[in-house]
Design an enzyme around this catalytic site. Structure first.
Site, PDB file in Angstrom:
ATOM      1  NE  ARG A 244       2.087 -13.394  -5.500  1.00 18.07           N
ATOM      2  CZ  ARG A 244       0.859 -13.569  -5.994  1.00 18.07           C
ATOM      3  NH1 ARG A 244       0.149 -14.616  -5.645  1.00 18.07           N
ATOM      4  NH2 ARG A 244       0.341 -12.702  -6.853  1.00 18.07           N
ATOM      5  CD  GLU A 273       4.646 -19.734  -7.427  1.00 13.59           C
ATOM      6  OE1 GLU A 273       4.311 -20.193  -6.333  1.00 13.59           O
ATOM      7  OE2 GLU A 273       3.856 -19.148  -8.194  1.00 13.59           O
ATOM      8  CG  HIS A 291       0.395 -19.524  -8.231  1.00  6.16           C
ATOM      9  ND1 HIS A 291       1.439 -18.686  -7.919  1.00  6.16           N
ATOM     10  CD2 HIS A 291      -0.727 -18.784  -8.042  1.00  6.16           C
ATOM     11  CE1 HIS A 291       0.973 -17.498  -7.571  1.00  6.16           C
ATOM     12  NE2 HIS A 291      -0.345 -17.536  -7.634  1.00  6.16           N
TER      13      HIS A 291
HETATM   14  C1  GLV Z   1      -2.669 -14.930  -7.976  1.00 10.32           C
HETATM   15  O1  GLV Z   1      -1.829 -15.403  -7.290  1.00 10.32           O
HETATM   16  C2  GLV Z   1      -3.046 -13.554  -7.922  1.00 10.32           C
HETATM   17  O2  GLV Z   1      -2.390 -12.770  -7.222  1.00 10.32           O
HETATM   18  O3  GLV Z   1      -4.020 -13.190  -8.599  1.00 10.32           O
END
Ligand code: GLV
Length: 326
Positions: A244, A273, A291
């Site tokens: 994250r 982000e 991401h």
């Molecule tokens: C993606 O970042 C998730 O947490 O599934």
């Protein structure tokens, strides 16, 4: 006269696979967002008002303020394994169930973490940009010479399901020496399966050739990697963050990359982000992706289906499949 049975009313906060929406429509009255508009918190709250359930993603913040304005809400099903967009304590206090999508994305995300580590170590995007810019005019002995993956020491911070998946790829596929640090140590069987050795965070930072972050985001993990931690890493080391944004201090990382205090980084997640720290965009030794670690077609479909199935199971059987605060 035939009774009219009202379907429960839910919000699907972001665009989703049409077949998943079709499945949900068999059970619910749906307000959807197939245009994938970006809603402010006030807009999300307004759309959620009167709904008993919500299909959310990591970009939809559910906190005490939202909950207070939506007293009918019973469940929020997140299409993500991470759930730092949920204030779980506030949801529990409001009697709102939270669910996530564990397991279905583990292997795909581990694949991506490994790929990002390899791309970072072998300078793949930096060299591609050079080629695309027409700068490649001759072979040279050290052109984009990076570091090896095979035989190197892989450090993993956060040894949950995804961390273990990356460890197995490294240990069994690439002959890496795997070390890890985690809030709690794995049992001996899991450590043996990953061929991984538990070390302190300090030893992890000092010893890893390639450090991969896979820990959940919380107040405790905010800036777990900042200037002080980067200073402990080898100057030849690489850092990968698929966890994250906010776990890494992106400003400190950009400075460390610029000054070559570490060799390179691979980032799939960013503080704030989709904004990216401007300094990260100016340093060449970083691979940047938006991401997408879980984003294979089958896995994103499985995640969407699991989030939908959580809503369906909750309203038809009174029990969700993957509850976080049952
Ligand atoms: C993606 O970042 C998730 O947490 O599934």
């Amino acid at each position: 006269m035939k009774d009219i049975v009202m379907k429960p009313s839910i919000l699907v906060a972001r665009a989703v696979f049409p077949e998943v929406l079709t499945k949900l429509a068999q059970h619910f009255e749906i307000e959807s967002n197939q245009a994938d508009e970006t809603w402010s918190k006030a807009q999300l709250t307004e759309k959620l008002h009167g709904k008993v359930g919500a299909f959310t993603t990591g970009t939809d913040r559910i906190d005490a303020e939202v909950l207070a304005a939506c007293p009918q809400l019973k469940i929020c099903a997140n299409m993500a394994v991470g759930y730092n967009n949920f204030d779980i304590a506030a949801m529990t206090a409001a009697g709102v169930l939270a669910t996530n999508t564990p397991d279905v994305l583990t292997e795909t995300t581990a694949d991506f973490g490994f790929a990002l580590m390899m791309a970072t170590a072998r300078r793949m995007t930096e060299s591609e940009h050079y080629l695309r810019a027409g700068k490649w005019t001759k072979w040279s002995y050290d052109m984009f010479a990076g570091s090896d993956i095979h035989g190197a020491t892989l450090g993993i911070l956060g040894m949950g399901r995804i961390g273990q998946g990356i460890a197995k790829r490294g240990a069994h596929g690439f002959g890496m020496n795997v070390i890890y640090h985690n809030r709690s140590r794995l049992d001996a069987t899991s450590e043996a399966a990953c061929k991984a050795r538990y070390v302190s965070k300090e030893e992890l930072l000092k010893t890893a050739d390639h450090l991969v972050l896979v820990l959940p985001y919380s107040a405790a993990s905010h800036h777990a990697i900042g200037a002080a931690e980067l200073a402990q890493m080898k100057p030849t080391a690489t850092l990968v963050n698929i966890a994250r944004g906010g776990i890494v201090d992106d400003a400190a990382l950009a400075a460390a990359l610029r000054d070559k205090r570490i060799a390179a980084a691979g980032l799939d997640v960013f503080e704030g982000e989709p904004a990216v720290h401007p300094d990260l965009l100016t340093v060449p030794n970083v691979v940047l992706t938006p991401h997408i670690a879980s984003s294979s077609v089958p896995t994103r479909l499985a995640m969407a289906n699991l989030a939908a199935d959580n809503l369906i199971a909750f309203f038809t059987q009174g029990k969700a499949l993957t509850p976080l605060n049952a």
